[in-house]
Design an enzyme around this catalytic site. Structure first.
Site, PDB file in Angstrom:
ATOM      1  CB  SER A  88      -0.883   0.008   1.254  1.00 23.42           C
ATOM      2  OG  SER A  88      -0.061   0.161   2.394  1.00 23.42           O
ATOM      3  CG  MET A  89      -0.021   5.116  -1.727  1.00 18.10           C
ATOM      4  SD  MET A  89      -0.932   6.614  -2.098  1.00 18.10           S
ATOM      5  CE  MET A  89       0.209   7.859  -1.494  1.00 18.10           C
ATOM      6  CG  PHE A  90       1.688   6.501   3.568  1.00 16.22           C
ATOM      7  CD1 PHE A  90       2.400   7.695   3.588  1.00 16.22           C
ATOM      8  CD2 PHE A  90       0.378   6.517   3.105  1.00 16.22           C
ATOM      9  CE1 PHE A  90       1.810   8.874   3.153  1.00 16.22           C
ATOM     10  CE2 PHE A  90      -0.215   7.695   2.675  1.00 16.22           C
ATOM     11  CZ  PHE A  90       0.502   8.876   2.704  1.00 16.22           C
ATOM     12  CB  SER A  91       3.703  -0.221   2.615  1.00 13.59           C
ATOM     13  OG  SER A  91       4.104  -0.251   1.254  1.00 13.59           O
ATOM     14  N   GLY A  92       6.554   1.781   2.640  1.00 17.29           N
ATOM     15  CA  GLY A  92       8.017   1.734   2.580  1.00 17.29           C
ATOM     16  C   GLY A  92       8.568   1.139   1.294  1.00 17.29           C
ATOM     17  CG  ASP A 118       9.355   4.450  -6.781  1.00 22.22           C
ATOM     18  OD1 ASP A 118       8.777   3.445  -6.316  1.00 22.22           O
ATOM     19  OD2 ASP A 118       9.431   5.532  -6.166  1.00 22.22           O
ATOM     20  CD  GLU A 119       4.786   6.119  -6.955  1.00 22.38           C
ATOM     21  OE1 GLU A 119       3.857   5.279  -6.968  1.00 22.38           O
ATOM     22  OE2 GLU A 119       4.882   7.015  -6.104  1.00 22.38           O
ATOM     23  CB  CYS A 157      -5.744  -2.726   9.131  1.00 26.50           C
ATOM     24  SG  CYS A 157      -7.195  -2.430  10.152  1.00 26.50           S
ATOM     25  CB  CYS A 192      -9.459   0.781   9.862  1.00 26.33           C
ATOM     26  SG  CYS A 192      -9.234   0.319  11.595  1.00 26.33           S
TER      27      CYS A 192
END
Ligand code: ADP
Ligand code: ZN
Length: 198
Positions: free
Chosen positions: A15-19, A87-88, A176, A179
Site C-alpha cells: 500500500s501507500m506509505f508501506s516503505g 518506482d511507481e 488495515c 478500518c
C-alpha cells in the site's frame, strides 16, 4: 568488475506509505556501494516531488529519470547498466511487463516498486503480472492510521472515481482490512465496485 551473470526481476509491492520507495532506494544504494552501474526510472506522470529523483515519504532520495512510456525505459537503459530500478510501476503502460522481462533476459537485475492494489482494493495492473513473473517478491505493509495494526490497503480521502489521483498525505492514508472503508470516496453515492449487485 564482475562478469555479467543471469538477470532477474525483484518486485516490492504494498500500500501507500508501506516503505516501497524506501526499500527500493535501500537496495539500489547498496548496489551502488557494490559499484554496480545503476539506472533508476519513474513515470513522468508522478510529479508530486522532484522530476529527477525518487523521494520516499520519509525523505530518502535517489536520482531518477522521469519517462513517459515503458518503451522509453528500454530505449534509455544503457548497455553497461547492471541494475535497473523502477518506482511507481503501477503508472506505466502494460508494456512495462515485457520491458522488465527483456531487461532481465539481457542479464540485468530489475528492481521494481509499485502499488499492488488501487483505492478500491483491486489488483493494480501491471503489478499482478509482474508479481507472477518475478524471481523475488516482497510485500511491505504500512501502519493503519486508525488502529495501529499492519496496513495493506490505501484509503482515498478525496471524492473521485478516477483510478489515478496523484497525491500523498491528505489525499490517501494507510488502513488495515478492518478500518478500510471502500465506499467513502464515491462521488455520487453509488457502490464503489462497478460489478457489485445492486
Ligand atoms: P511507499 O513508497 O510505500 O509509499 P515510502 O517509502 O515513500 O512508502 O515511505 C515510507 C515512510 O513513510 C515510512 O518509513 C514512514 O516514515 C512514513 N509513514 C507515514 N505514514 C505512515 C504509515 N501510516 N505507516 C508507515 N509509514 C508511514
Ligand atoms: Zn486499522
Amino acid at each position: 568488475m564482475t562478469e555479467r551473470g543471469t538477470g532477474w526481476i525483484e518486485v516490492i509491492c504494498g500500500s501507500m506509505f508501506s516503505g516501497k520507495s524506501e526499500e527500493l532506494i535501500r537496495r539500489l544504494t547498496r548496489a551502488k556501494i557494490a559499484r554496480r552501474n545503476v539506472q533508476v526510472f519513474k513515470p513522468r506522470l508522478d510529479d508530486r516531488y522532484s522530476d529527477e529523483e525518487v523521494v520516499s515519504h520519509g525523505g530518502l532520495r535517489l536520482t531518477a529519470l522521469a519517462v513517459a512510456t515503458s518503451a522509453e525505459v528500454l530505449e534509455r537503459t544503457e548497455e553497461r547498466t547492471e541494475v535497473v530500478g523502477i518506482d511507481e510501476v503501477q503508472f506505466f503502460d502494460p508494456g512495462i511487463v515485457d520491458v522488465a522481462g527483456h531487461l532481465a533476459d539481457l542479464g540485468k537485475r530489475v528492481v521494481i516498486a509499485g502499488l499492488d492494489q488501487d483505492y478500491l482494493g483491486r489488483p493494480f495492473e501491471p503489478v499482478p503480472a509482474l508479481l507472477a513473473l518475478a524471481e523475488e517478491v516482497t510485500k511491505t505493509r504500512a501502519i493503519c492510521v486508525r488502529c495501529g495494526a499492519p496496513a495493506a490497503r490505501t484509503q482515498r480521502l478525496v471524492a473521485s472515481n478516477e483510478r489515478v489521483v496523484v497525491g500523498a498525505a491528505g489525499v490517501y492514508e494507510a488502513r488495515c482490512r478492518r478500518c478500510y472503508e471502500p465506499g467513502i470516496a464515491t462521488v455520487d453515492g453509488s457502490l464503489p465496485f462497478p460489478d457489485s449487485p445492486e
